[in-house]
Motif scaffolding. Structure first.
Motif, PDB file in Angstrom:
ATOM      1  N   GLY A 124      21.782 -76.459  -6.420  1.00 21.34           N
ATOM      2  CA  GLY A 124      21.743 -77.037  -7.753  1.00 21.34           C
ATOM      3  C   GLY A 124      22.003 -75.987  -8.813  1.00 21.34           C
ATOM      4  O   GLY A 124      22.795 -76.200  -9.743  1.00 21.34           O
ATOM      5  N   ASP A 125      21.363 -74.825  -8.664  1.00 18.41           N
ATOM      6  CA  ASP A 125      21.586 -73.722  -9.604  1.00 18.41           C
ATOM      7  C   ASP A 125      23.039 -73.284  -9.554  1.00 18.41           C
ATOM      8  O   ASP A 125      23.678 -73.056 -10.585  1.00 18.41           O
ATOM      9  N   ALA A 126      23.556 -73.168  -8.321  1.00 10.38           N
ATOM     10  CA  ALA A 126      24.927 -72.691  -8.143  1.00 10.38           C
ATOM     11  C   ALA A 126      25.921 -73.638  -8.787  1.00 10.38           C
ATOM     12  O   ALA A 126      26.985 -73.224  -9.239  1.00 10.38           O
ATOM     13  N   ALA A 127      25.605 -74.927  -8.825  1.00  8.09           N
ATOM     14  CA  ALA A 127      26.501 -75.886  -9.461  1.00  8.09           C
ATOM     15  C   ALA A 127      26.379 -75.825 -10.969  1.00  8.09           C
ATOM     16  O   ALA A 127      27.349 -76.039 -11.685  1.00  8.09           O
ATOM     17  N   ALA A 128      25.177 -75.526 -11.444  1.00 11.26           N
ATOM     18  CA  ALA A 128      24.945 -75.565 -12.895  1.00 11.26           C
ATOM     19  C   ALA A 128      25.421 -74.292 -13.589  1.00 11.26           C
ATOM     20  O   ALA A 128      25.949 -74.358 -14.689  1.00 11.26           O
ATOM     21  N   TRP A 129      25.233 -73.143 -12.942  1.00 14.44           N
ATOM     22  CA  TRP A 129      25.553 -71.873 -13.599  1.00 14.44           C
ATOM     23  C   TRP A 129      27.003 -71.753 -14.054  1.00 14.44           C
ATOM     24  O   TRP A 129      27.253 -71.410 -15.207  1.00 14.44           O
ATOM     25  N   PRO A 130      27.991 -72.011 -13.181  1.00 11.37           N
ATOM     26  CA  PRO A 130      29.373 -71.824 -13.647  1.00 11.37           C
ATOM     27  C   PRO A 130      29.728 -72.718 -14.816  1.00 11.37           C
ATOM     28  O   PRO A 130      30.472 -72.308 -15.714  1.00 11.37           O
ATOM     29  N   VAL A 131      29.196 -73.940 -14.832  1.00  9.53           N
ATOM     30  CA  VAL A 131      29.506 -74.853 -15.938  1.00  9.53           C
ATOM     31  C   VAL A 131      28.894 -74.326 -17.229  1.00  9.53           C
ATOM     32  O   VAL A 131      29.561 -74.215 -18.264  1.00  9.53           O
ATOM     33  N   ALA A 132      27.611 -73.959 -17.141  1.00  9.46           N
ATOM     34  CA  ALA A 132      26.930 -73.469 -18.340  1.00  9.46           C
ATOM     35  C   ALA A 132      27.611 -72.209 -18.858  1.00  9.46           C
ATOM     36  O   ALA A 132      27.827 -72.060 -20.070  1.00  9.46           O
ATOM     37  N   ALA A 133      27.984 -71.299 -17.943  1.00  7.98           N
ATOM     38  CA  ALA A 133      28.588 -70.038 -18.374  1.00  7.98           C
ATOM     39  C   ALA A 133      29.971 -70.274 -18.961  1.00  7.98           C
ATOM     40  O   ALA A 133      30.340 -69.661 -19.968  1.00  7.98           O
ATOM     41  N   ALA A 134      30.750 -71.163 -18.353  1.00  2.00           N
ATOM     42  CA  ALA A 134      32.100 -71.421 -18.870  1.00  2.00           C
ATOM     43  C   ALA A 134      32.024 -71.959 -20.284  1.00  2.00           C
ATOM     44  O   ALA A 134      32.807 -71.570 -21.157  1.00  2.00           O
ATOM     45  N   ILE A 135      31.071 -72.847 -20.534  1.00  2.00           N
ATOM     46  CA  ILE A 135      30.964 -73.401 -21.886  1.00  2.00           C
ATOM     47  C   ILE A 135      30.419 -72.350 -22.843  1.00  2.00           C
ATOM     48  O   ILE A 135      30.838 -72.255 -23.999  1.00  2.00           O
ATOM     49  N   ARG A 136      29.508 -71.508 -22.333  1.00  2.00           N
ATOM     50  CA  ARG A 136      28.938 -70.470 -23.184  1.00  2.00           C
ATOM     51  C   ARG A 136      30.036 -69.528 -23.700  1.00  2.00           C
ATOM     52  O   ARG A 136      30.069 -69.173 -24.870  1.00  2.00           O
ATOM     53  N   HIS A 137      30.941 -69.138 -22.806  1.00  5.02           N
ATOM     54  CA  HIS A 137      31.933 -68.141 -23.199  1.00  5.02           C
ATOM     55  C   HIS A 137      33.256 -68.741 -23.657  1.00  5.02           C
ATOM     56  O   HIS A 137      34.037 -68.080 -24.324  1.00  5.02           O
ATOM     57  N   PHE A 138      33.558 -69.965 -23.252  1.00  6.42           N
ATOM     58  CA  PHE A 138      34.888 -70.523 -23.540  1.00  6.42           C
ATOM     59  C   PHE A 138      34.801 -71.870 -24.238  1.00  6.42           C
ATOM     60  O   PHE A 138      35.588 -72.758 -23.970  1.00  6.42           O
ATOM     61  N   ARG A 139      33.818 -72.021 -25.110  1.00  6.18           N
ATOM     62  CA  ARG A 139      33.652 -73.298 -25.797  1.00  6.18           C
ATOM     63  C   ARG A 139      34.917 -73.698 -26.573  1.00  6.18           C
ATOM     64  O   ARG A 139      35.306 -74.862 -26.583  1.00  6.18           O
ATOM     65  N   GLU A 140      35.605 -72.694 -27.144  1.00  6.35           N
ATOM     66  CA  GLU A 140      36.814 -73.006 -27.919  1.00  6.35           C
ATOM     67  C   GLU A 140      37.841 -73.695 -27.040  1.00  6.35           C
ATOM     68  O   GLU A 140      38.519 -74.622 -27.463  1.00  6.35           O
ATOM     69  N   GLU A 141      37.955 -73.235 -25.797  1.00  5.49           N
ATOM     70  CA  GLU A 141      38.962 -73.821 -24.919  1.00  5.49           C
ATOM     71  C   GLU A 141      38.599 -75.270 -24.572  1.00  5.49           C
ATOM     72  O   GLU A 141      39.469 -76.136 -24.489  1.00  5.49           O
ATOM     73  N   PHE A 142      37.300 -75.528 -24.377  1.00  2.74           N
ATOM     74  CA  PHE A 142      36.866 -76.903 -24.124  1.00  2.74           C
ATOM     75  C   PHE A 142      37.185 -77.779 -25.334  1.00  2.74           C
ATOM     76  O   PHE A 142      37.664 -78.911 -25.193  1.00  2.74           O
ATOM     77  N   GLU A 143      36.913 -77.225 -26.522  1.00  2.00           N
ATOM     78  CA  GLU A 143      37.183 -78.002 -27.734  1.00  2.00           C
ATOM     79  C   GLU A 143      38.683 -78.234 -27.909  1.00  2.00           C
ATOM     80  O   GLU A 143      39.107 -79.309 -28.346  1.00  2.00           O
ATOM     81  N   TRP A 144      39.461 -77.224 -27.534  1.00  4.64           N
ATOM     82  CA  TRP A 144      40.912 -77.357 -27.605  1.00  4.64           C
ATOM     83  C   TRP A 144      41.383 -78.484 -26.699  1.00  4.64           C
ATOM     84  O   TRP A 144      42.295 -79.253 -27.031  1.00  4.64           O
ATOM     85  N   HIS A 145      40.763 -78.607 -25.541  1.00  7.35           N
ATOM     86  CA  HIS A 145      41.122 -79.687 -24.625  1.00  7.35           C
ATOM     87  C   HIS A 145      40.864 -81.051 -25.238  1.00  7.35           C
ATOM     88  O   HIS A 145      41.568 -82.013 -24.964  1.00  7.35           O
ATOM     89  N   VAL A 146      39.816 -81.128 -26.044  1.00  7.39           N
ATOM     90  CA  VAL A 146      39.503 -82.404 -26.682  1.00  7.39           C
ATOM     91  C   VAL A 146      40.465 -82.665 -27.840  1.00  7.39           C
ATOM     92  O   VAL A 146      41.003 -83.763 -27.982  1.00  7.39           O
ATOM     93  N   ASN A 147      40.682 -81.618 -28.640  1.00  7.64           N
ATOM     94  CA  ASN A 147      41.449 -81.820 -29.869  1.00  7.64           C
ATOM     95  C   ASN A 147      42.957 -81.837 -29.640  1.00  7.64           C
ATOM     96  O   ASN A 147      43.682 -82.518 -30.358  1.00  7.64           O
ATOM     97  N   GLU A 148      43.445 -81.076 -28.680  1.00  8.04           N
ATOM     98  CA  GLU A 148      44.890 -80.984 -28.443  1.00  8.04           C
ATOM     99  C   GLU A 148      45.208 -81.326 -26.991  1.00  8.04           C
ATOM    100  O   GLU A 148      45.697 -80.482 -26.242  1.00  8.04           O
TER     101      GLU A 148
END
Lengths: 447, 310
Positions: A404-428
């Motif tokens: 469970g931790d192993a599944a949660a960590w990469p997602v949390a870390a990716a959003i922590r460091h690359f939130r702009e890219e996630f937002e870019w995916h939504v906006n563009e």
């Protein structure tokens, strides 16, 4: 180049056969251990070496061994965890393919130290050809008297078996591995009791990674103190790193712990820099379950010190600005790679591999995968990003085993460091689809 | 005997007791909910994670708090342990998350579900759940399966608590496991369908916390809150014969085992009593049964203040 302890002879022609392996100093440690050392002395030597578990958690091996309960009249077992299924990690396969006798030698010494008379190598089902390599090597060892009854005339008996799994990532968790070995469904057990007290068939059991067991051989040959001189601080010895991704020279490397990350990544001796002259975007230093590091945190820590390949330096700054050494699956991403797509791919893996016992992991991984798939395909909403953070937080720490931790960590870390890219995916959405898939002009429908 | 403090209430319990059982001795609303733990089933518990609690003080000897929330049904108490359940926001938040996860793939077909009114998941989501869902995808569905002539398995509603698996396993020694598949596509399946061939198989219906396993002789006959539960017994050659008959007027609609205040059966009953003995003349009715658990059928539950319900 650092000293090679495990892969020193890996390039020699025919090293997988007994004769060649023996000619190059193989099985010396068995002779030394069984004839001149007591089991407790071996455990002491491993403690002195500072060897830490190479499977991911980095728990000191000597300590683990000394926790083993030793009740009268109950057999003890040593299990070798060769169920290497972490995306990005392939070091154990290389070791077992090239020098199977090294693992067998380590198994004999370790089993002797723990007083185990039956030991198992639990190997991943997908490594079907490695099973034959190992079994052939074991047969040779039996024929030459290194296994079986009364080894080297010392009165010590050991039977070694290879047991292929059915290809489940979860069976790499030690209690799930034990369940699977007992012939049951590979569901992790609730701890405590720990395997050191009640493991395989309710007997005291030690489960160690392939590389950990192989590392016992040089420790016995050269002494724990000598081994502890390699490395830095509490990270002693050498570590196999499976480097992959967008680098010029992917492969399995044996490094001294404490090697600067910059040197490992860019020097021609190791990874040889980023492929096609591109720039570094991110790096996952320890297999898919550890947090991803953005480019500015790869070579330097948040405090500006050089990042080293060691347990401590990689986890410097906690999860906010650090990561983990994990199992040494070193994945490098260049500037063209999409972090959202990568996170989705990792989550898809955890969704598929969740055993389904605990509700947070069973339901949460599937949910995260679907949300990430939606984001990746331009159907996402900005609220999805916070939703992912929240779901990851509710899975983390609330499950029986660390999947469970192993599944949660990469997602949390990716959003922590690359939130702009996630937002870019939504906006563009169109722009990101074009970058990721080239030809697709319209967002594809959510499946 | 070791002493343990749960939400400020102190209780003395024997060595080896779990936090959940210690809390049950205190009683009241500090008892953590349990969806998968079943005290009479060996090996059950630890899976649903609704009973998570925070150990704020490990023990008298080692007062460090435990780093993670622990499953109270599996964690044994130590002398001087202090546990926070309803007094910890962290626990309440985690539980809210778990309820959300449990309801994620649950069809929420309570209006047509036979379990409605006596469903643990219904109670749990009433107490800890959110009014709406954040899940916007298709839910997992399965075909309904008949397990023999008396039991219907509706996997779509299942929360994979494994209670029925342990029941079937502990009633029939040859059987090993009844879950196929992995993760959220795991299902209680054909192995059970083929293997449940036992005079006590009907008990899987009673242990099921949701409506995944239902009584085919009772399905869609009546809502449970229209029936009067009566303690009754009969002279049964196979089981204890102690049961609860659910009556409407003088007609017996269904027979179940007697459940205690935590919804657990102590005396399992046989299939003959449960499915085939439905004449009023077969039973000696002792009197009305008090249903202690909070649910629709528990008396007066909804006369409480409902203004807090969002």
């Amino acid at each position: 180049m650092g000293r090679k302890l495990l892969l020193e002879n890996a390039h020699i022609e025919g090293i997988h056969t007994y004769e060649v392996y023996r000619k190059h100093g193989g099985y010396r440690s068995v002779e030394k251990a069984l004839k001149t050392m007591s089991p407790d002395a071996i455990v002491e030597e491993v403690k002195k070496s500072g060897l830490r578990g190479r499977g991911g958690a980095g728990f000191p091996t000597g300590m683990k061994w000394s926790f083993l309960a030793k009740p009268e009249g109950v057999p003890r077992y040593l299990l070798c965890n060769a169920d290497e299924s972490e995306p990005g990690t392939f070091k154990d396969r290389f070791l077992m393919e090239k020098i199977p006798h090294l693992l067998i030698e380590g198994m004999i010494v370790s089993s002797f130290a723990l007083g185990a008379n039956t030991s198992y190598i639990y190997i991943r089902g997908e490594y079907s050809w490695v099973v034959f390599i190992l079994e052939k090597a074991i047969a040779e060892a039996y024929a030459k008297g290194w296994l079986g009854k009364n080894i080297l005339g010392t009165g010590y008996d050991l039977d070694l078996y290879v047991n292929p799994g059915a290809g489940a990532y979860i069976c790499g968790e030690e209690t799930a591995l034990i369940e699977s070995l007992e012939g049951k469904r590979g569901n992790p057990r609730v701890k405590p009791p720990f395997p050191a007290v009640k493991g395989l068939w309710q007997a005291p059991t030690v489960v160690n990674n392939v590389e950990t067991i192989a590392a016992v051989v040089p420790i016995i040959n050269e002494g724990g103190e000598e081994y502890a001189k390699i490395g830095i601080g509490r990270s002693t010895g050498t570590k196999l790193i499976s480097a992959g991704g967008n680098i010029n020279k992917p492969g399995v490397y044996e490094i001294d712990l404490g090697l600067p990350m910059e040197e490992f990544l860019y020097s021609d001796e190791w990874c040889g820099g980023i492929k096609n002259g591109k720039r570094l975007k991110a790096c996952v230093p320890g297999g898919s379950s550890v947090p991803i590091l953005p480019h500015f945190l790869v070579c330097k820590t948040a405090t500006g010190e050089d990042r080293l390949m060691s347990y401590e330096s990689l986890s410097d700054g906690g999860f906010a600005t650090g990561s983990m050494l994990g199992s040494g699956g070193f994945i490098v991403y260049d500037e063209d790679q999409c972090i959202v797509r990568n996170t989705w791919n990792f989550t898809r893996f955890y969704h598929h591999e969740s055993c389904g016992q605990c509700s947070p992991c069973r339901e949460g991984t599937g949910w995260m995968e679907k949300v990430l798939w939606r984001l990746e395909n331009g159907q996402g909403k900005l609220s999805d990003i916070d939703l992912l953070v929240d779901v990851a937080k509710k899975i983390e720490g609330n499950t029986i085993c660390p999947l469970g931790d192993a599944a949660a960590w990469p997602v949390a870390a990716a959003i922590r460091h690359f939130r702009e890219e996630f937002e870019w995916h939504v906006n563009e959405p169109k722009a990101c689809m074009e970058r990721n898939y080239g030809l697709v002009k319209e967002p594809v429908a959510v499946v | 005997m070791p002493k343990v403090k749960i939400d400020g209430f102190e209780v003395e319990v024997p060595e080896g007791t779990t936090i959940l059982n210690a809390a049950r001795q205190i009683g009241g609303d500090i008892v953590p909910p349990a969806m998968c733990y079943y005290s009479t089933l060996k090996g059950s518990g630890g899976k649903c994670r609704t009973c998570l609690v925070k150990v704020t003080k490990g023990s008298e000897k080692d007062p460090r708090p435990m780093p993670k929330l622990v499953a109270s049904c599996q964690t044994q108490i130590m002398d001087g342990m202090e546990v926070a359940n309803i007094t910890s926001d962290e626990v309440q938040n985690a539980r809210k998350g778990v309820v959300e996860f449990l309801l994620l793939n649950h069809p929420l077909d309570c209006p047509i579900c036979d379990q409605a009114g006596e469903c643990h998941l219904q109670d749990l989501s009433f107490e800890h759940g959110m009014a709406n869902t954040r899940y916007e995808f298709e839910r997992r569905t399965f075909e309904k399966i008949d397990i023999g002539a008396y039991i219907k398995l509706h996997m779509t509603r299942c929360i994979l608590c494994y209670r029925c698996v342990y029941t079937a396993q502990q009633l029939t020694p040859e059987r090993v496991h009844g879950v196929v598949g992995r993760g959220d596509h795991a299902e209680i399946s054909t192995f059970i369908e083929k293997a449940i061939d036992n005079e006590f198989s009907g008990n899987v219906i009673d242990v099921c916390p949701v409506g995944a396993l239902t009584d085919r002789t009772f399905r869609f006959k009546s809502r449970v809150w229209f029936l009067n539960p009566m303690d009754a017994h009969r002279d049964c050659p196979t089981c204890s014969g102690k049961a609860v008959v659910w009556m409407y007027g003088h007609e017996i609609f269904r027979v179940t085992a007697r459940k205690d205040q935590f919804g657990e059966v102590k005396d399992f009953i046989c299939n003959t009593c449960r499915f085939e003995t439905k004449k009023t003349s077969d039973w000696t009715v002792e009197g009305p049964r008090a249903i202690d658990r909070q649910s629709v059928i528990a008396q007066n539950h909804y006369t409480a203040d409902v203004s807090t319900v969002r």
